[in-house]
Design a protein around this motif. Structure first.
Motif, short mmCIF file in Angstrom:
data_model
loop_
_atom_site.label_atom_id
_atom_site.label_comp_id
_atom_site.label_asym_id
_atom_site.label_seq_id
_atom_site.Cartn_x
_atom_site.Cartn_y
_atom_site.Cartn_z
N LEU A 15 -20.64 5.09 2.12
CA LEU A 15 -21.29 4.41 3.25
C LEU A 15 -22.79 4.37 3.02
CD1 LEU A 15 -20.28 3.29 6.06
CD2 LEU A 15 -21.35 5.32 7.03
N GLU A 16 -23.34 3.17 2.96
CA GLU A 16 -24.77 3.00 2.73
C GLU A 16 -25.41 2.33 3.93
OE1 GLU A 16 -26.54 4.05 0.23
OE2 GLU A 16 -24.87 4.81 -0.98
N GLY A 17 -26.64 2.71 4.23
CA GLY A 17 -27.37 2.07 5.32
C GLY A 17 -27.20 2.81 6.63
N PHE A 18 -27.59 2.14 7.70
CA PHE A 18 -27.60 2.72 9.03
C PHE A 18 -26.58 1.97 9.89
CE2 PHE A 18 -29.52 2.89 13.39
CZ PHE A 18 -29.35 4.25 13.60
N TRP A 19 -25.58 2.67 10.38
CA TRP A 19 -24.47 2.06 11.11
C TRP A 19 -24.43 2.59 12.53
CZ3 TRP A 19 -20.90 -1.34 8.71
CH2 TRP A 19 -21.14 -1.54 7.34
N GLN A 20 -24.16 1.70 13.48
CA GLN A 20 -24.07 2.09 14.88
C GLN A 20 -22.64 1.86 15.39
OE1 GLN A 20 -27.38 1.46 17.64
NE2 GLN A 20 -28.32 0.15 16.10
N PHE A 21 -22.16 2.81 16.15
CA PHE A 21 -20.85 2.72 16.78
C PHE A 21 -20.88 1.56 17.78
CE2 PHE A 21 -18.03 4.90 20.18
CZ PHE A 21 -16.95 4.12 19.82
N ASP A 22 -19.97 0.60 17.63
CA ASP A 22 -19.94 -0.58 18.50
C ASP A 22 -19.11 -0.27 19.74
OD1 ASP A 22 -19.90 -3.00 19.71
OD2 ASP A 22 -19.19 -4.13 17.98
N ARG A 23 -19.76 0.38 20.70
CA ARG A 23 -19.06 0.79 21.92
C ARG A 23 -18.78 -0.38 22.86
NH1 ARG A 23 -22.30 5.61 24.60
NH2 ARG A 23 -20.34 5.95 25.73
N VAL A 24 -19.47 -1.49 22.66
CA VAL A 24 -19.26 -2.65 23.53
C VAL A 24 -17.95 -3.35 23.17
CG1 VAL A 24 -20.14 -4.91 24.20
CG2 VAL A 24 -21.71 -2.98 23.95
N LEU A 408 -24.41 6.53 12.13
CA LEU A 408 -24.14 7.13 10.83
C LEU A 408 -25.23 6.68 9.87
CD1 LEU A 408 -20.29 6.39 10.54
CD2 LEU A 408 -21.35 8.56 11.21
N GLY A 409 -25.69 7.58 9.05
CA GLY A 409 -26.71 7.23 8.07
C GLY A 409 -28.11 7.42 8.60
N ASP A 410 -29.08 7.14 7.76
CA ASP A 410 -30.49 7.32 8.11
C ASP A 410 -31.01 6.09 8.83
OD1 ASP A 410 -30.52 9.76 6.82
OD2 ASP A 410 -31.04 8.85 4.89
N PRO A 411 -31.66 6.25 9.98
CA PRO A 411 -32.24 5.09 10.67
C PRO A 411 -33.36 4.48 9.84
CG PRO A 411 -32.96 7.12 11.70
CD PRO A 411 -31.92 7.50 10.69
N PRO A 412 -33.55 3.16 9.95
CA PRO A 412 -34.63 2.54 9.18
C PRO A 412 -35.99 2.99 9.68
CG PRO A 412 -33.69 0.99 10.76
CD PRO A 412 -32.82 2.21 10.79
N GLU A 413 -36.97 2.91 8.80
CA GLU A 413 -38.32 3.28 9.20
C GLU A 413 -38.86 2.27 10.20
OE1 GLU A 413 -40.77 3.59 5.78
OE2 GLU A 413 -39.58 5.18 4.84
N ASP A 414 -39.67 2.77 11.14
CA ASP A 414 -40.27 1.88 12.13
C ASP A 414 -41.18 0.88 11.43
OD1 ASP A 414 -39.02 3.17 14.18
OD2 ASP A 414 -40.69 4.53 14.60
N GLY A 415 -41.15 -0.33 11.90
CA GLY A 415 -41.98 -1.38 11.33
C GLY A 415 -41.83 -2.64 12.14
N PRO A 416 -42.52 -3.70 11.77
CA PRO A 416 -42.42 -4.95 12.52
C PRO A 416 -41.00 -5.51 12.45
CG PRO A 416 -43.60 -5.28 10.45
CD PRO A 416 -43.44 -3.80 10.62
N LEU A 417 -40.55 -6.06 13.57
CA LEU A 417 -39.22 -6.64 13.66
C LEU A 417 -39.31 -8.16 13.58
CD1 LEU A 417 -37.79 -4.56 16.65
CD2 LEU A 417 -37.46 -4.14 14.21
N ASP A 418 -38.37 -8.76 12.85
CA ASP A 418 -38.32 -10.22 12.86
C ASP A 418 -37.80 -10.66 14.23
OD1 ASP A 418 -35.29 -11.14 12.65
OD2 ASP A 418 -35.52 -9.40 11.33
N PRO A 419 -37.99 -11.93 14.62
CA PRO A 419 -37.62 -12.37 15.98
C PRO A 419 -36.15 -12.15 16.32
CG PRO A 419 -39.07 -13.99 14.95
CD PRO A 419 -38.75 -12.97 13.89
N PHE A 420 -35.26 -12.33 15.35
CA PHE A 420 -33.84 -12.17 15.66
C PHE A 420 -33.49 -10.71 15.92
CE2 PHE A 420 -29.37 -11.68 14.07
CZ PHE A 420 -28.77 -12.21 15.20
#
Length: 546
Positions: A15-24, A408-420
């Motif tokens: 498992l690579e990247g940062f994954w969020q449990f889709d509770r919705v 799961l995994g490491d959250p991304p570093e804070d930084g500017p977000l693209d509009p989407f």
């Protein structure tokens, strides 16, 4: 990357990247067939839309221990840099955003309607085994195509988000939800469904006998009781007509095994019973008129305040025209894609299950949801699938006792977000952080106002029908079938979601306070506790009773 691995919830080492449990979309463990068919369609369809618009990230879903997780995963960039890919994305998306509402109404929705009608109208029982499997494969392709369209319309999030950003900067409202009230008060298919239920509830209220039956009889026993009287049979016929059009909904989105309201009318009957407590002058049509009136007032006030600044007025008009279709797209896509579009897949699957059970491959037709699609031919050919089904049922029951990690995994570093991505956070909420105490929960302000009431914790729609007037609905999330409950509750508190989530939108439509994204609301709050919900600042206070 550091991947947490525990005895209770082992995580795949790949498992690579940062994954969020889709509770919705999938708050419970998913059956194998749902994992393959529905999660696969969502993942493939939305990722195809991201590629179509040159967005740098795919949005796949992955099953970990039967639970669904979602992530933003970078596409391979080839010879491009990330900035070059993002620039190409913005260039490709720019001509679409001003017309996204029109594209939905005139191209994308009409393209999927014939497939939905075909799926609804087929006589699956008349097909041979080969024809049935071929048809199922064709329906899966249609399913992926619908989720591709879903991926296209999620860029409408940007339109609503940019209107919000402009409004906050130049009009500085005291209520952070005010700009979104400009998007309310438009008819939708969800509104049509609520009007249908409302009229059925008025039919009941007009009859003393029906009112007594519906009020005093458990929903599961009600159809049989209604069938014993002429008036009851007339009411049942009216419900059947309603369900033929609007019964393609259920509590979840990505679980095929859950029956729809057409399969089990208890959901509709529960909604009707809830509406009985609502006065005639507080129905959906009155709510819509009130929302439209408030929208027009706020729009006129914004125009008046911006009038001295022609350039800002022009920009506001441009952003509002782009964002105006947001609520309609959000509600209608849910009706046609998330609800009906997924539910019609059950029809062919249930026929396969009936044949497998008749031939002894399964113990019961419902066990078909414990299979993967490549096992269908084996079972139809006489193979015994009962042992593997029993093993998977035991595994699913085990995972249902385990609370999955929210991330799961490491959250991304804070930084500017693209509009989407920035807009997505307004829909789904930001990654959870622990900001609550034993008596005070914090979340996202979603609908203004302050309400005090007893908590009613509901982990399912069936539990939510027990909400009584003046109670606070405390839930993990809501979907369109939950909407009638908003007529009864005095406020709503949700574990998940952001300011553009379904729960937030409906609470604003109904004019009741709402706090979303509390993360732990359903875990910390118990039914009967006294709550003070402030939807303007996003707090839920648990009162200590004397």
């Amino acid at each position: 990357m550091t991947v947490p691995t525990t005895v209770d919830f082992p995580v795949p080492t790949d498992l690579e990247g940062f994954w969020q449990f889709d509770r919705v979309h999938c708050p419970r463990p998913l059956t194998p067939l749902s994992q393959e068919v529905l999660l696969g369609a969502l993942s493939d369809g939305i990722t195809a839309a991201m590629a179509e618009f040159a967005y740098p990230f795919a949005i796949p879903m992955r099953v970990v221990n039967s639970y669904g997780y979602i992530a933003f995963v970078p596409f391979a960039l080839g010879d491009e840099t990330f900035d070059e890919r993002m620039a190409r994305h913005q260039k490709r998306l720019a001509p679409v955003l001003p017309h996204i509402g029109e594209l939905w109404e005139t191209e994308w929705l009409p393209a999927m309607l014939p497939g939905l009608e075909r799926a609804r109208g087929l006589d699956y029982g008349a097909l041979t085994d080969d024809e049935l499997l071929t048809t199922f494969a064709e329906l899966r392709r249609d399913l992926v195509a619908r989720w591709h369209t879903h991926g296209r319309i999620v860029f409408s999030y940007i339109c609503a988000s940019e209107l919000d950003d402009f409004y906050q900067e130049h009009l500085a409202p005291n209520d952070p939800t005010e700009p979104f009230l400009l998007l309310h008060g438009f008819p939708t298919r969800s509104f049509d469904a609520q009007v249908g239920l409302w009229r059925l509830s008025r039919m009941v209220r007009a009859s003393r006998a029906l009112t007594r039956l519906v009020t005093d009889t458990a929903p599961g026993e009600l159809p049989a009781r209604l069938a014993t009287t002429s008036e009851g049979r007339t009411f049942l016929a009216a419900i059947a007509t309603y369900l033929d059009e609007f019964g393609w909904r259920r509590d979840g989105v990505l679980e095929l095994s859950e029956p729809t309201w057409r399969d089990d009318p208890r959901g509709a009957l529960g909604a009707i019973r809830g509406y009985l407590a609502v006065d005639d002058d507080s129905g959906p049509e009155e709510r819509l008129r009130a929302a439209a009136s408030l929208r027009e007032q706020l729009h006129a006030r914004a125009h008046a305040r911006l009038a001295p600044y022609p350039e800002l007025t022009a920009r506001f008009d441009e952003l509002y025209a782009r964002a105006r279709p947001y609520t309609v797209i959000d509600e209608d896509h849910n009706f046609y894609i998330d609800q009906m579009g997924n539910a019609v897949m059950r029809l062919s699957v249930l026929e396969i299950g009936r044949r497998l059970a008749a031939r002894g491959a399964l113990a019961a037709p419902q066990d078909v949801f414990m299979l993967f699609t490549d096992e269908f031919p084996h079972g139809l050919g006489g193979g015994d699938l009962r042992v593997r089904v029993a093993e998977r049922q035991a595994q699913l029951a085990h995972w249902a006792t385990i609370a999955p990690p929210l991330t799961l995994g490491d959250p991304p570093e804070d930084g500017p977000l693209d509009p989407f991505l920035a807009a997505c956070m307004k829909v789904d909420g930001t990654p959870p952080v622990a900001t609550s105490t034993a008596t005070l929960l914090r979340g996202t302000p979603a609908s203004p106002g302050v309400a005090r009431g007893r908590a009613r914790v509901a982990h399912s729609l069936e539990e939510a029908w027990a909400v009584e007037p003046g109670e606070v609905l405390v839930c993990e999330m809501t979907l369109p079938p939950w909407t009638p409950v908003f007529s009864v509750a005095c406020a709503v508190v949700a574990d998940t979601g952001g300011i553009l989530s379904h729960c937030a939108i409906v609470a604003r439509e109904y004019g009741i306070p709402c706090v979303v994204g509390t993360v732990t609301g359903t875990s910390v709050i118990t039914s009967g506790q006294a709550l003070i919900v402030d939807g303007g600042i996003g707090t839920v206070r648990i009162e200590t009773l004397a």
